[in-house]
Write an enzyme that holds these catalytic residues in place. Structure first.
Site, PDB file in Angstrom:
ATOM      1  N   LYS A  52       0.847  -1.204   0.000  1.00  0.00           N
ATOM      2  CA  LYS A  52       0.000   0.000   0.000  1.00  0.00           C
ATOM      3  C   LYS A  52       0.884   1.256   0.000  1.00  0.00           C
ATOM      4  O   LYS A  52       0.647   2.193  -0.761  1.00  0.00           O
ATOM      5  CB  LYS A  52      -0.918   0.000   1.241  1.00  0.00           C
ATOM      6  CG  LYS A  52      -1.988  -1.080   1.183  1.00  0.00           C
ATOM      7  CD  LYS A  52      -2.724  -1.234   2.512  1.00  0.00           C
ATOM      8  CE  LYS A  52      -3.640  -2.452   2.470  1.00  0.00           C
ATOM      9  NZ  LYS A  52      -4.351  -2.699   3.728  1.00  0.00           N
ATOM     10  N   GLN A 105      -4.144  -1.204   9.708  1.00  0.00           N
ATOM     11  CA  GLN A 105      -4.057  -2.551   9.144  1.00  0.00           C
ATOM     12  C   GLN A 105      -4.637  -3.571  10.128  1.00  0.00           C
ATOM     13  O   GLN A 105      -4.261  -3.602  11.297  1.00  0.00           O
ATOM     14  CB  GLN A 105      -2.582  -2.880   8.828  1.00  0.00           C
ATOM     15  CG  GLN A 105      -2.363  -4.218   8.162  1.00  0.00           C
ATOM     16  CD  GLN A 105      -2.963  -4.275   6.752  1.00  0.00           C
ATOM     17  OE1 GLN A 105      -2.911  -3.307   5.989  1.00  0.00           O
ATOM     18  NE2 GLN A 105      -3.565  -5.401   6.405  1.00  0.00           N
ATOM     19  N   ASP A 123     -10.621   2.939   4.275  1.00  0.00           N
ATOM     20  CA  ASP A 123     -10.998   1.516   4.219  1.00  0.00           C
ATOM     21  C   ASP A 123     -12.522   1.350   4.303  1.00  0.00           C
ATOM     22  O   ASP A 123     -13.029   0.246   4.152  1.00  0.00           O
ATOM     23  CB  ASP A 123     -10.349   0.734   5.375  1.00  0.00           C
ATOM     24  CG  ASP A 123      -9.021   0.097   4.959  1.00  0.00           C
ATOM     25  OD1 ASP A 123      -8.802  -0.054   3.746  1.00  0.00           O
ATOM     26  OD2 ASP A 123      -8.227  -0.249   5.856  1.00  0.00           O
TER      27      ASP A 123
END
Ligand code: NAD
Length: 299
Positions: free
Chosen positions: A55, A99, A122
């Site tokens: 990412k 994460q 997200d």
């Protein structure tokens, strides 16, 4: 029956990244502003380290600012929350990713709730989940289901009336995927670990999204001939007993399903690259909304 079309997520994701990079470069030239992404990694899970590195690198490759905050496995929840709140207030940061999974001593939903919804790239904050559930396009959509939808739309510009089966009901994949498919006018079934007769559910579906985290669970004889099968699963399986080596496997038995389906995604090279491309897309959109610049791209 001919072999299925193999849906190439890697190439499609590269096309999207190119569009995003061009747009970021134009923004930089015309407005002297650059989107910023902050990624928080707690602990040393090897798979998470690989995802975070990808990412971070891909954000930089398309010209965004990206920073990674590495925290020890034993970090206090309070310290993590303070870091997220710092990013919430930082105008140079437009997107925040924590994460997952987080260590067991942390309350994951409470941590996600701390992220400013407008920076929640997200799409896991309840505000964004609520927008999706209500069919509103004002929220941020979770990256993996959005990536799956983009792959599906390439195969089926209209999904009107198609039967879709989503295997898995997590907040990160299964549930948002089901909402997106309902918006495409599919008739959607959500299956999970307690579903009775999954095989029959699967055989009826025109579209199968496999997101159960069970290696090669969907076999060739589960799939309706001509169906489109999207494999979200990422599972590490041992190569040979005692060899200590492992390979990646999806939730779909690719060798069997490719002989029956109309189209299927490979693992790796299917959904994974699209997930990261959608994260970059969400970050750019979040940035544009925060700085009040009109969206001028279609990625
Ligand atoms: P999860 O463990 O949170 O959820 C799994 C879901 O599958 C649960 O709802 C469970 O009820 C269901 N399930 C488990 N076993 C089942 C069975 N035998 N039959 C039917 N349903 C079953 O997992 P998740 O976070 O949703 O991820 C699912 C898979 O997708 C994992 O392999 C994960 O690594 C992968 N994943 C991939 C990407 C990507 O970018 N490709 C992104 C996220 C997750």
């Amino acid at each position: 029956m001919t072999r299925a079309t193999i849906i190439d997520g890697r190439t499609y994701a590269a096309e999207i990244r190119l569009q995003l990079a061009n747009y970021v470069s134009e923004l930089c030239d015309s407005h002297h502003i650059i989107p910023g992404l902050a990624i928080v990694l707690v602990g040393h899970d090897p798979a998470s380290q690989v995802y975070v590195r990808n990412k971070h690198r891909q954000a930089q490759d398309i010209g965004m600012h990206s920073l990674v905050s590495l925290l020890s496995e034993n970090v206090e929840e309070k310290e993590l929350i303070d870091i997220i709140e710092g990013f919430n207030c930082n105008t140079a940061i437009n997107g925040i990713v924590v994460q997952l999974p987080l260590p067991a001593h942390m309350d994951t939903q409470q941590i996600l709730n701390t992220i400013d919804p407008s920076k929640d790239v997200d799409g896991l904050h309840p505000c964004n989940a609520g927008h999706l559930c209500a069919g509103s396009d004002r929220g941020i959509t979770p990256c993996t289901p959005l990536g799956c939808l983009r792959l599906l739309r390439r195969q089926h510009p209209s999904m009107n009336g198609m039967r879709a089966l989503v295997i898995g009901r997590s907040n990160i994949v299964g549930k948002p995927m089901a909402h997106l498919l309902v918006q495409e006018n599919c008739t959607v079934t959500i299956a999970h670990s307690k579903t009775r007769d999954l095989l029959q559910e699967c055989r009826r579906a025109d579209i199968v999204i496999a997101a159960a985290g069970q290696a090669e669970m969907v076999r060739g004889d589960w799939v309706r001939p001509g169906a489109t099968v999207i494999d979200v699963g990422i599972n590490r399986v041992a190569c040979q007993e005692g060899s200590g080596m492992s390979v990646l496997a999806g939730d779909v038995c690719f060798a069997e399903v490719v002989e029956v389906a109309g189209a299927v995604t490979p693992v790796p090279g299917g959904v994974g690259p699209m997930t990261v491309a959608m994260l970059l897309r969400n970050t750019l959109l979040a940035f544009l909304q925060q700085v009040g610049v009109e969206k001028g791209f279609c990625a």
